[in-house]
Design a protein around this motif. Structure first.
Motif: not given
Length: 220
Positions: A63-68, A216-219
């Protein structure tokens, strides 16, 4: 650097990656590297710590990502936008990915040393794709950092020992780690990325957040 037997809640820089808090790592050698300045010896302070009943924000959980992570970095670090698009991108990331960390006892996430910080700014300048940014975050082999944010978390710390760190041994390792990450990043950034998703694509909504290329990158 000094021996810190009892860290004090409320101290630390508000401009650190996740704001004011006590920053830790599970890797002793990384702590020793960061304890040393150029020509200055230091100590890696070791603690016992209980996670029981703490409210933890793990930016590597589902539920979290590199953008968070990046939105938090932008909220706390002092980054001056160099272009109107970069300014809009900073606003867009905070609007869509910012997490209010004040209700958490502890945060687990990437550590933005000099090299990681430059990778993030390259993404903000639309020089690399989000996929490239995600890959770059592993180049320095820094692992994760654990940030204590609440009085309850500070109360769980129990000092064990202060491990000496000699600058002539550990500062060159720190510098070499950063140089290696920067070199690998340059090699990564120079590859042609015609199919990558850039920040401008996200801002313009030319690529939706449910795009398969981003899962795969975001979540992941």
């Amino acid at each position: 650097m000094e021996v810190v037997r009892k860290p004090e809640f409320g101290k630390g820089k508000v401009t650190n990656d996740y704001g004011r808090g006590f920053y830790c790592t599970c890797h002793v050698e990384l702590a020793q590297e960061w304890a040393c300045g150029d020509g200055v010896d230091g100590y890696a302070n070791a603690y016992d710590f209980s996670l029981d009943e703490l409210n933890i924000l793990n930016l590597h959980a589902d539920g979290y990502s590199i953008l968070h992570w990046l939105a938090l970095l932008l909220a706390n670090r002092q980054i001056a936008p160099s272009t109107p698009l970069m300014k809009r991108g900073m606003e867009w990331l905070k609007e869509h990915f910012f997490v209010d960390v004040e209700r958490y006892d502890m945060i687990v996430g990437y550590r933005a040393d000099d090299s990681y910080y430059s990778f993030a700014k390259a993404f903000m300048r639309n020089e690399i794709s989000v996929e490239c940014l995600a890959r770059a975050m592993h180049l320095g082999d820094l692992g994760l950092q654990y940030v204590l944010k609440s009085p309850r978390a500070f109360q769980r710390l129990r000092f064990l020992e202060a491990i000496p760190a000699k600058h002539e041994q550990f500062f060159p390792r720190r510098r070499q780690r950063d140089e290696d990450a920067q070199r690998k990043f340059r090699e990564e950034a120079e590859t042609e990325d015609l199919q990558g998703v850039f920040l401008r694509d996200l801002i313009r909504e030319e690529v939706k957040l449910d795009d398969p290329r981003l899962q795969s990158v975001l979540f992941g």
